[in-house]
Design a protein around this motif. Structure first.
Motif, PDB file in Angstrom:
ATOM      1  N   THR A 203       8.440  17.099   2.024  1.00 41.67           N
ATOM      2  CA  THR A 203       8.675  15.755   2.562  1.00 41.67           C
ATOM      3  C   THR A 203       7.645  15.411   3.627  1.00 41.67           C
ATOM      4  O   THR A 203       7.069  14.311   3.631  1.00 41.67           O
TER       5      THR A 203
ATOM      6  N   ALA B 121      20.070  14.708   5.283  1.00 44.54           N
ATOM      7  CA  ALA B 121      19.203  13.572   5.565  1.00 44.54           C
ATOM      8  C   ALA B 121      19.037  13.369   7.069  1.00 44.54           C
ATOM      9  O   ALA B 121      17.914  13.187   7.565  1.00 44.54           O
ATOM     10  N   LYS B 122      20.132  13.434   7.819  1.00 48.34           N
ATOM     11  CA  LYS B 122      20.066  13.246   9.268  1.00 48.34           C
ATOM     12  C   LYS B 122      19.271  14.362   9.932  1.00 48.34           C
ATOM     13  O   LYS B 122      18.497  14.124  10.870  1.00 48.34           O
TER      14      LYS B 122
ATOM     15  N   GLN C  14      15.624  13.688   9.203  1.00 47.40           N
ATOM     16  CA  GLN C  14      15.158  12.539   9.996  1.00 47.40           C
ATOM     17  C   GLN C  14      14.850  12.951  11.428  1.00 47.40           C
ATOM     18  O   GLN C  14      13.824  12.544  11.994  1.00 47.40           O
TER      19      GLN C  14
ATOM     20  N   LEU D 121      11.672  15.132  11.478  1.00 51.35           N
ATOM     21  CA  LEU D 121      10.477  14.309  11.262  1.00 51.35           C
ATOM     22  C   LEU D 121      10.125  13.520  12.517  1.00 51.35           C
ATOM     23  O   LEU D 121       8.941  13.373  12.866  1.00 51.35           O
ATOM     24  N   LYS D 122      11.154  13.029  13.210  1.00 59.71           N
ATOM     25  CA  LYS D 122      10.919  12.313  14.466  1.00 59.71           C
ATOM     26  C   LYS D 122      10.259  13.236  15.483  1.00 59.71           C
ATOM     27  O   LYS D 122       9.310  12.831  16.174  1.00 59.71           O
TER      28      LYS D 122
ATOM     29  N   ALA E 115       9.657   5.421  12.815  1.00 59.68           N
ATOM     30  CA  ALA E 115      10.857   5.053  12.051  1.00 59.68           C
ATOM     31  C   ALA E 115      10.512   4.522  10.664  1.00 59.68           C
ATOM     32  O   ALA E 115      11.196   4.836   9.686  1.00 59.68           O
TER      33      ALA E 115
ATOM     34  N   ILE F  55       9.707   7.417   8.351  1.00 66.27           N
ATOM     35  CA  ILE F  55      10.902   8.205   8.022  1.00 66.27           C
ATOM     36  C   ILE F  55      11.775   7.471   7.011  1.00 66.27           C
ATOM     37  O   ILE F  55      12.385   8.086   6.122  1.00 66.27           O
ATOM     38  N   GLU F  56      11.807   6.130   7.099  1.00 66.51           N
ATOM     39  CA  GLU F  56      12.616   5.334   6.176  1.00 66.51           C
ATOM     40  C   GLU F  56      12.117   5.415   4.737  1.00 66.51           C
ATOM     41  O   GLU F  56      12.836   5.060   3.799  1.00 66.51           O
TER      42      GLU F  56
ATOM     43  N   HIS G  18      14.091   8.828   0.814  1.00 65.99           N
ATOM     44  CA  HIS G  18      15.399   8.436   0.288  1.00 65.99           C
ATOM     45  C   HIS G  18      16.213   9.704   0.041  1.00 65.99           C
ATOM     46  O   HIS G  18      15.986  10.440  -0.919  1.00 65.99           O
ATOM     47  N   CYS G  19      17.145   9.964   0.938  1.00 66.36           N
ATOM     48  CA  CYS G  19      17.992  11.144   0.860  1.00 66.36           C
ATOM     49  C   CYS G  19      19.399  10.745   1.283  1.00 66.36           C
ATOM     50  O   CYS G  19      19.563  10.193   2.387  1.00 66.36           O
TER      51      CYS G  19
END
Length: 289
Positions: free
Chosen positions: A192, A213-214, A217, A220-221, A227, A230-231, A234-235
């Motif tokens: 990813t 997914a969280k 996210q 990645l942050k 943002a 990261i969007e 799709h997970c």
């Protein structure tokens, strides 16, 4: 020079050329003499097909055809898919003495299939590749475990064996669809991360739960992704209204998203195409000019 390959002329009729180039997944331009006025080399409906390297059939030869080939190859070079009309006056400017005029329709056709890169040869990977068979896409199936791949593959799929599957990301064409569903969460994250760094995916789907997914996210942050980047992940992957936990059910949900993506891409490449109502109006203007 766009027209350097005039030696690439073939005797195939234009209809045979369309079939041949479609099989080869080559972009091409179908050229049609849509209207004529005065003395012209060929009649309405005459066609030829032009690719980046080849020329099939003829609309009459001479400098008119040279300029048409040049225009077609510029459309291919600029990836201007769709239709456009152009008028050519057969006078001194084209070095032809016919004295008439020709309105030519250029239909620039994209034939390169969207690539779907599937990471993971587990149960869902098998079900997904099988479900994607027969669709107008190319499937690249990546894993490090050779023994998990089946002996026979669908016609539109190929295997890429990689000791470190992340290495496969660098060779993927832009506007490709990535589906990440390996046996390892850390590998899923690394894939990813590398796919998002490229910033040119048509779609990135990652198998997993909302909790996964969280977690991704947040990681990645912390890695510095903003943002909007990261969007793009799709997970959980798959159409939300297609539920079920069986591998085939999950595969169908993912395949639905894949179909959505390549159809939207096709619509996008055609959105600037000339509408037939507009084409008719332009043609009337060109012929009456």
């Amino acid at each position: 020079m766009l027209n350097k390959n005039t030696q690439g002329f073939h005797n195939n009729r234009w209809s045979e050329a369309v079939h041949l180039l479609t099989q080869r997944q080559c972009d091409y331009v179908l050229v049609t003499v849509l209207a004529t006025k005065g003395s012209t080399p060929r009649e309405n409906g005459s066609k030829m097909v032009i690719s980046g390297d080849d020329i099939f059939d003829t609309i009459g030869g001479g400098h008119l055809e040279f300029k048409v080939i040049e225009k077609a190859r510029q459309l291919l070079l600029d990836r201007q898919y769709g239709q456009c009309l152009e008028q050519f006056s057969l006078g001194a400017s084209l070095g032809q003495c016919c004295g008439g005029s020709v309105s030519v329709l250029f239909e620039c056709q994209q034939n390169v299939a969207t690539e779907v890169v599937v990471f993971g040869a587990g149960h869902v990977g098998h079900a997904l590749v099988d479900t994607l068979s027969g669709l107008p896409i190319r499937v690249r199936w990546v894993d490090s475990r050779a023994d998990l791949f089946p002996a026979q593959l669908p016609a539109n799929a190929q295997i890429q064996l990689e000791a470190y599957p992340v290495d496969a990301v660098k060779d993927v064409a832009k506007n490709s669809i990535y589906i990440v569903l390996t046996h390892n969460h850390q590998l899923d994250f690394e894939l990813t991360e590398h796919i998002l760094k490229r910033n040119d995916a048509l779609f990135l789907g990652v198998i997993g739960s909302n909790t996964k997914a969280k977690r991704f996210q947040l990681r990645l942050k912390h890695k510095g992704f903003n943002a909007s980047a990261i969007e793009q992940m799709h997970c959980p992957v798959g159409l939300s209204d297609v539920t079920g936990k069986l591998p085939k059910e999950i595969a169908i949900a993912i395949a639905g998203q894949v179909i959505q993506q390549y159809q939207r891409l096709a619509e996008t490449t055609q959105q600037d195409s000339l509408q037939w109502q507009s084409a008719t109006s332009q043609l009337t203007h060109l012929v009456d000019a």
